[in-house]
Design a protein around this motif. Sequence first.
Motif, PDB file in Angstrom:
ATOM      1  N   HIS A 147      -7.392   5.720  -2.919  1.00 39.87           N
ATOM      2  CA  HIS A 147      -6.124   6.439  -2.840  1.00 39.87           C
ATOM      3  C   HIS A 147      -5.998   7.225  -4.137  1.00 39.87           C
ATOM      4  O   HIS A 147      -6.625   6.875  -5.140  1.00 39.87           O
ATOM      5  N   LYS A 148      -5.214   8.284  -4.150  1.00 40.77           N
ATOM      6  CA  LYS A 148      -5.076   9.072  -5.372  1.00 40.77           C
ATOM      7  C   LYS A 148      -4.546   8.235  -6.532  1.00 40.77           C
ATOM      8  O   LYS A 148      -4.773   8.555  -7.704  1.00 40.77           O
ATOM      9  N   LYS A 196     -13.193  -7.839  -4.830  1.00 41.18           N
ATOM     10  CA  LYS A 196     -11.910  -8.555  -4.768  1.00 41.18           C
ATOM     11  C   LYS A 196     -11.196  -8.365  -3.429  1.00 41.18           C
ATOM     12  O   LYS A 196     -10.171  -8.999  -3.182  1.00 41.18           O
ATOM     13  N   VAL A 197     -11.714  -7.497  -2.576  1.00 43.32           N
ATOM     14  CA  VAL A 197     -11.053  -7.221  -1.294  1.00 43.32           C
ATOM     15  C   VAL A 197     -11.237  -8.408  -0.348  1.00 43.32           C
ATOM     16  O   VAL A 197     -12.364  -8.849  -0.107  1.00 43.32           O
ATOM     17  N   GLU A 198     -10.123  -8.935   0.158  1.00 49.04           N
ATOM     18  CA  GLU A 198     -10.172 -10.076   1.080  1.00 49.04           C
ATOM     19  C   GLU A 198     -10.055  -9.639   2.537  1.00 49.04           C
ATOM     20  O   GLU A 198     -10.715 -10.188   3.413  1.00 49.04           O
ATOM     21  N   ARG A 199      -9.209  -8.659   2.792  1.00 50.78           N
ATOM     22  CA  ARG A 199      -9.018  -8.127   4.145  1.00 50.78           C
ATOM     23  C   ARG A 199      -8.660  -6.655   4.029  1.00 50.78           C
ATOM     24  O   ARG A 199      -8.186  -6.198   2.991  1.00 50.78           O
ATOM     25  N   PHE A 200      -8.848  -5.922   5.111  1.00 49.51           N
ATOM     26  CA  PHE A 200      -8.388  -4.540   5.123  1.00 49.51           C
ATOM     27  C   PHE A 200      -8.203  -4.081   6.562  1.00 49.51           C
ATOM     28  O   PHE A 200      -8.766  -4.648   7.507  1.00 49.51           O
ATOM     29  N   ASN A 201      -7.392  -3.053   6.707  1.00 49.44           N
ATOM     30  CA  ASN A 201      -7.219  -2.397   8.002  1.00 49.44           C
ATOM     31  C   ASN A 201      -7.212  -0.897   7.763  1.00 49.44           C
ATOM     32  O   ASN A 201      -7.670  -0.441   6.706  1.00 49.44           O
ATOM     33  N   SER A 202      -6.703  -0.138   8.682  1.00 48.52           N
ATOM     34  CA  SER A 202      -6.743   1.316   8.540  1.00 48.52           C
ATOM     35  C   SER A 202      -5.771   1.832   7.479  1.00 48.52           C
ATOM     36  O   SER A 202      -5.889   2.974   7.035  1.00 48.52           O
ATOM     37  N   LYS A 203      -4.833   0.987   7.046  1.00 49.59           N
ATOM     38  CA  LYS A 203      -3.809   1.444   6.108  1.00 49.59           C
ATOM     39  C   LYS A 203      -3.863   0.773   4.740  1.00 49.59           C
ATOM     40  O   LYS A 203      -3.470   1.368   3.744  1.00 49.59           O
ATOM     41  N   ALA A 238      -5.865  -2.225   1.918  1.00 52.40           N
ATOM     42  CA  ALA A 238      -6.854  -3.210   1.491  1.00 52.40           C
ATOM     43  C   ALA A 238      -6.082  -4.309   0.780  1.00 52.40           C
ATOM     44  O   ALA A 238      -5.233  -4.028  -0.063  1.00 52.40           O
ATOM     45  N   GLU A 239      -6.359  -5.546   1.125  1.00 52.58           N
ATOM     46  CA  GLU A 239      -5.602  -6.661   0.560  1.00 52.58           C
ATOM     47  C   GLU A 239      -6.407  -7.368  -0.523  1.00 52.58           C
ATOM     48  O   GLU A 239      -7.539  -7.791  -0.302  1.00 52.58           O
ATOM     49  N   ILE A 240      -5.786  -7.477  -1.694  1.00 49.27           N
ATOM     50  CA  ILE A 240      -6.354  -8.232  -2.810  1.00 49.27           C
ATOM     51  C   ILE A 240      -5.319  -9.284  -3.171  1.00 49.27           C
ATOM     52  O   ILE A 240      -4.273  -8.976  -3.729  1.00 49.27           O
ATOM     53  N   GLY A 241      -5.614 -10.523  -2.802  1.00 53.28           N
ATOM     54  CA  GLY A 241      -4.600 -11.557  -2.948  1.00 53.28           C
ATOM     55  C   GLY A 241      -3.429 -11.243  -2.022  1.00 53.28           C
ATOM     56  O   GLY A 241      -3.605 -10.957  -0.842  1.00 53.28           O
ATOM     57  N   ILE A 242      -2.226 -11.244  -2.595  1.00 45.89           N
ATOM     58  CA  ILE A 242      -1.035 -10.935  -1.802  1.00 45.89           C
ATOM     59  C   ILE A 242      -0.653  -9.459  -1.898  1.00 45.89           C
ATOM     60  O   ILE A 242       0.340  -9.031  -1.308  1.00 45.89           O
ATOM     61  N   THR A 243      -1.446  -8.693  -2.641  1.00 45.01           N
ATOM     62  CA  THR A 243      -1.132  -7.277  -2.860  1.00 45.01           C
ATOM     63  C   THR A 243      -1.829  -6.405  -1.821  1.00 45.01           C
ATOM     64  O   THR A 243      -3.022  -6.564  -1.567  1.00 45.01           O
ATOM     65  N   LYS A 244      -1.082  -5.494  -1.244  1.00 43.54           N
ATOM     66  CA  LYS A 244      -1.627  -4.539  -0.289  1.00 43.54           C
ATOM     67  C   LYS A 244      -1.808  -3.188  -0.991  1.00 43.54           C
ATOM     68  O   LYS A 244      -0.840  -2.581  -1.442  1.00 43.54           O
ATOM     69  N   ILE A 245      -3.048  -2.757  -1.068  1.00 46.49           N
ATOM     70  CA  ILE A 245      -3.387  -1.486  -1.713  1.00 46.49           C
ATOM     71  C   ILE A 245      -3.491  -0.420  -0.633  1.00 46.49           C
ATOM     72  O   ILE A 245      -4.273  -0.570   0.316  1.00 46.49           O
ATOM     73  N   PRO A 246      -2.694   0.658  -0.716  1.00 48.26           N
ATOM     74  CA  PRO A 246      -2.755   1.682   0.330  1.00 48.26           C
ATOM     75  C   PRO A 246      -4.101   2.405   0.370  1.00 48.26           C
ATOM     76  O   PRO A 246      -4.716   2.659  -0.667  1.00 48.26           O
ATOM     77  N   LEU A 247      -4.559   2.720   1.573  1.00 49.56           N
ATOM     78  CA  LEU A 247      -5.784   3.483   1.769  1.00 49.56           C
ATOM     79  C   LEU A 247      -5.432   4.900   2.216  1.00 49.56           C
ATOM     80  O   LEU A 247      -4.628   5.072   3.133  1.00 49.56           O
ATOM     81  N   SER A 248      -6.030   5.875   1.571  1.00 47.55           N
ATOM     82  CA  SER A 248      -5.868   7.240   2.057  1.00 47.55           C
ATOM     83  C   SER A 248      -6.524   7.368   3.428  1.00 47.55           C
ATOM     84  O   SER A 248      -7.414   6.588   3.784  1.00 47.55           O
ATOM     85  N   LYS A 285     -10.318   7.252   3.616  1.00 49.02           N
ATOM     86  CA  LYS A 285     -11.013   6.337   2.720  1.00 49.02           C
ATOM     87  C   LYS A 285     -11.470   5.042   3.383  1.00 49.02           C
ATOM     88  O   LYS A 285     -12.244   4.287   2.798  1.00 49.02           O
ATOM     89  N   LYS A 286     -10.999   4.746   4.593  1.00 49.51           N
ATOM     90  CA  LYS A 286     -11.413   3.498   5.235  1.00 49.51           C
ATOM     91  C   LYS A 286     -12.921   3.469   5.445  1.00 49.51           C
ATOM     92  O   LYS A 286     -13.578   2.447   5.183  1.00 49.51           O
ATOM     93  N   GLU A 287     -13.496   4.598   5.904  1.00 55.56           N
ATOM     94  CA  GLU A 287     -14.935   4.652   6.141  1.00 55.56           C
ATOM     95  C   GLU A 287     -15.713   4.439   4.831  1.00 55.56           C
ATOM     96  O   GLU A 287     -16.742   3.766   4.809  1.00 55.56           O
ATOM     97  N   ASP A 288     -15.202   5.024   3.731  1.00 51.76           N
ATOM     98  CA  ASP A 288     -15.852   4.839   2.430  1.00 51.76           C
ATOM     99  C   ASP A 288     -15.827   3.364   2.022  1.00 51.76           C
ATOM    100  O   ASP A 288     -16.808   2.844   1.489  1.00 51.76           O
ATOM    101  N   LEU A 289     -14.696   2.704   2.290  1.00 48.95           N
ATOM    102  CA  LEU A 289     -14.563   1.291   1.942  1.00 48.95           C
ATOM    103  C   LEU A 289     -15.514   0.441   2.784  1.00 48.95           C
ATOM    104  O   LEU A 289     -16.183  -0.467   2.261  1.00 48.95           O
TER     105      LEU A 289
END
Length: 232
Positions: free
Chosen positions: A189-190, A198-205, A207-217, A220-224
């Motif tokens: 994301h910008k 550190k990424v535990e889970r992710f979806n189209s919107k 990436a989850e690191i612990g309890i924090t949700k990091i927004p994906l542009s 960027k999902k394909e890059d991840l």
Amino acid sequence: MKLNCVVVDDSSIQRTIIAKLVNNHPGLHLIGDFSNAIEAKSCISLNNVDLIFLDIEMPVINGFDFLDGLKSKPQIIFITSKAEYALKAFDYDATDYLQKPIAVDRFNASVKRAIDMHLLKKEVKEEEGEHIFIKSNLKKLKIFTAKIKWIEAFGDYVRVVTEDDSNLVLSTMKSFENDLSKEKFIRVHKSYIINIDKVERFNSKFAEIGITKIPLSRNKKEDLVRALSTSS
């Protein structure tokens, strides 16, 4: 072991003198000498440079402006005829500062300092793992990259979040993006760079690191996915 180095000085006479000192030193390998910052920057972008002998007073782009424009900085030994630049030189974490005319023994002492620092950094890197240095609250901190969870844009600052704490750094996201391993860190994301380990889970919107949700542009999902699939 030899340090790869370049010489940057607008004076052809001084450039020749310094290049000769470099060529006569068993611990140095001269990649090139340049009369201006533009040519030097091009060389540094294409080669592994460990040390720059840098004149401060140059036309158009002076030594300090040249360093400000570098994405990653090798060790610097400043060379100038004016002593009043010394304090500012060390604000740039200079390895040393040589005043013209340069005495051979003083030159050799500076090179020894650069070689010692290079070896120390290499030993620390091998023994303790990859790390970076950041300046936060007027202190210089060593951060092990394996402990970084994410990096976040924070106004004019960047927030570095690790397993232990977080620190605000006066810097840019681009600077961190260039300094960190592209195999382990990805800008999703910008305003966010994440450690893919550190990424535990992710979806189209998110990436989850612990309890924090990091927004994906959006793109960027394909890059991840690609980064996660190739990481070890």
